[in-house]
Design an enzyme around this catalytic site. Sequence first.
Site, PDB file in Angstrom:
ATOM      1  N   ASP A 106       0.817  -1.216   0.000  1.00  0.00           N
ATOM      2  CA  ASP A 106       0.000   0.000   0.000  1.00  0.00           C
ATOM      3  C   ASP A 106       0.851   1.268   0.000  1.00  0.00           C
ATOM      4  O   ASP A 106       2.066   1.223   0.147  1.00  0.00           O
ATOM      5  CB  ASP A 106      -0.951   0.006   1.213  1.00  0.00           C
ATOM      6  CG  ASP A 106      -0.291  -0.507   2.487  1.00  0.00           C
ATOM      7  OD1 ASP A 106       0.951  -0.430   2.596  1.00  0.00           O
ATOM      8  OD2 ASP A 106      -1.017  -0.991   3.375  1.00  0.00           O
ATOM      9  N   ASN A 120      -7.706  -3.299  14.040  1.00  0.00           N
ATOM     10  CA  ASN A 120      -9.083  -3.577  13.613  1.00  0.00           C
ATOM     11  C   ASN A 120      -9.136  -4.763  12.636  1.00  0.00           C
ATOM     12  O   ASN A 120     -10.137  -4.983  11.974  1.00  0.00           O
ATOM     13  CB  ASN A 120      -9.709  -2.336  12.963  1.00  0.00           C
ATOM     14  CG  ASN A 120      -8.901  -1.841  11.766  1.00  0.00           C
ATOM     15  OD1 ASN A 120      -7.959  -2.492  11.346  1.00  0.00           O
ATOM     16  ND2 ASN A 120      -9.300  -0.706  11.219  1.00  0.00           N
ATOM     17  N   HIS A 173      -7.224  -5.102   9.963  1.00  0.00           N
ATOM     18  CA  HIS A 173      -6.882  -4.822   8.554  1.00  0.00           C
ATOM     19  C   HIS A 173      -5.589  -5.517   8.156  1.00  0.00           C
ATOM     20  O   HIS A 173      -4.700  -5.739   8.982  1.00  0.00           O
ATOM     21  CB  HIS A 173      -6.850  -3.313   8.256  1.00  0.00           C
ATOM     22  CG  HIS A 173      -5.680  -2.553   8.764  1.00  0.00           C
ATOM     23  ND1 HIS A 173      -5.727  -1.205   9.046  1.00  0.00           N
ATOM     24  CD2 HIS A 173      -4.405  -2.928   9.034  1.00  0.00           C
ATOM     25  CE1 HIS A 173      -4.540  -0.804   9.453  1.00  0.00           C
ATOM     26  NE2 HIS A 173      -3.727  -1.825   9.464  1.00  0.00           N
ATOM     27  N   GLU A 204      -9.500  -2.090   5.215  1.00  0.00           N
ATOM     28  CA  GLU A 204     -10.175  -1.807   6.474  1.00  0.00           C
ATOM     29  C   GLU A 204     -11.470  -2.623   6.573  1.00  0.00           C
ATOM     30  O   GLU A 204     -11.974  -3.123   5.558  1.00  0.00           O
ATOM     31  CB  GLU A 204     -10.502  -0.310   6.534  1.00  0.00           C
ATOM     32  CG  GLU A 204      -9.274   0.608   6.491  1.00  0.00           C
ATOM     33  CD  GLU A 204      -8.562   0.753   7.831  1.00  0.00           C
ATOM     34  OE1 GLU A 204      -8.279  -0.271   8.483  1.00  0.00           O
ATOM     35  OE2 GLU A 204      -8.266   1.897   8.207  1.00  0.00           O
TER      36      GLU A 204
HETATM   37  P1  PGA Z   1       2.137  -2.006  12.811  1.00  0.00           P
HETATM   38  O1  PGA Z   1       1.015  -1.958  11.699  1.00  0.00           O
HETATM   39  O2  PGA Z   1       3.152  -2.972  12.342  1.00  0.00           O
HETATM   40  O3  PGA Z   1       2.660  -0.601  12.860  1.00  0.00           O
HETATM   41  O4  PGA Z   1       1.462  -2.444  14.085  1.00  0.00           O
HETATM   42  C1  PGA Z   1       0.477  -3.147  11.234  1.00  0.00           C
HETATM   43  C2  PGA Z   1      -0.618  -2.837  10.266  1.00  0.00           C
HETATM   44  O5  PGA Z   1      -1.329  -1.843  10.454  1.00  0.00           O
HETATM   45  O6  PGA Z   1      -0.789  -3.604   9.297  1.00  0.00           O
END
Ligand code: PGA
Length: 245
Positions: A67, A136, A138, A143
Site C-alpha cells: 500500500d 481492527n 486490517h 479496512e
Molecule cells: P504495525 O502496523 O506494524 O505498525 O502495528 C500493522 C498494520 O497496520 O498492518
Amino acid sequence: MNILVMKDYTEMSRQAALFIAASVTLKPDTVIGLPTGKTPVGMYNELVMLYKNGFVDFGRVTAFNLDEYVGLGREDPHSFYSYMQRHLFGYINIPPKNIHIPNGKAKDLKAECLRYEEIIRQKGPIDLMILGIGHNGHIGFNEPSSEFIPETHIENLTERTRKANARYFGSLQDIPRKAITMGLGTIMLSKKIILLAYGRDKADVILRTIKGNITPRFPASILRVHRDCTFILDQEAAGKIRDML
Ligand code: PGA
C-alpha cells in the site's frame, strides 16, 4: 494455518527474515509482497544483515508493496516508498525496476489502481506475501467493510488506523485520509502468506483472526481459508491462543 510462537520480537524478526532468505535462495526470481509499519522493521534489519553477509542475493527478486498513502510522493519522508528505501531497498541489491509501490501522487487514482493490479497480474502471482495486522484486523490497508474487496483500490482510512500511525506524523490532521491498497483477492492469490505480529496489544486480533467468524468486518479472518498461511508471533501476541497450540 501454521502458527510459530517465538520467544520475542527479535526471534520473530529473525525467523521471518530467514524464511524470506530461504525462499529467495530456492527460487531466485521470487515475487514477494511486502508490508510497512513498525512490525517488519526488525525483519528488514535482519534481511539487510543476511544480504551483507552474503547469505542472500536479491538480484532477481521482484517486490510489490501492499500500500501507499494517497497524496504522498516518493520524496515525502512519510511515504511508504521512503520507508522501504530507509529500511530495506536502500541496502540490498534488488534492481530498482523490480520494485513496485503504488503511486500515491497519481493524478488519476483509479487508473493507478488498475495499473498496479495489471503489473501484479503480469509478474505474479506473488510467491511469498508478508503481512502485518492492524488493531481492527486490517491487512494491507483493507479496512473493515461490508465486503471483501478483491483488487487494488482506494481505501478510506478509519480514525483508529490514522491514530495508530500518528506517531510518524506531526499531528493527526497531517495523516492522509486515504490509501491505495492491494485488495484481499490479490493477497489471497499469493502462493504463501506469512503474517507477523508482536506485543500484547495484538493478542486480541490474533485470537479473533484464528477463532472468530470469517467476515469482511474483520478482514484478516479471510486468511483462515488460505491453504498456505503461517503466523509468526512473539509470546505476547500469542498470549490469548496458548490453549489452542
Ligand atoms: P504495525 O502496523 O506494524 O505498525 O502495528 C500493522 C498494520 O497496520 O498492518
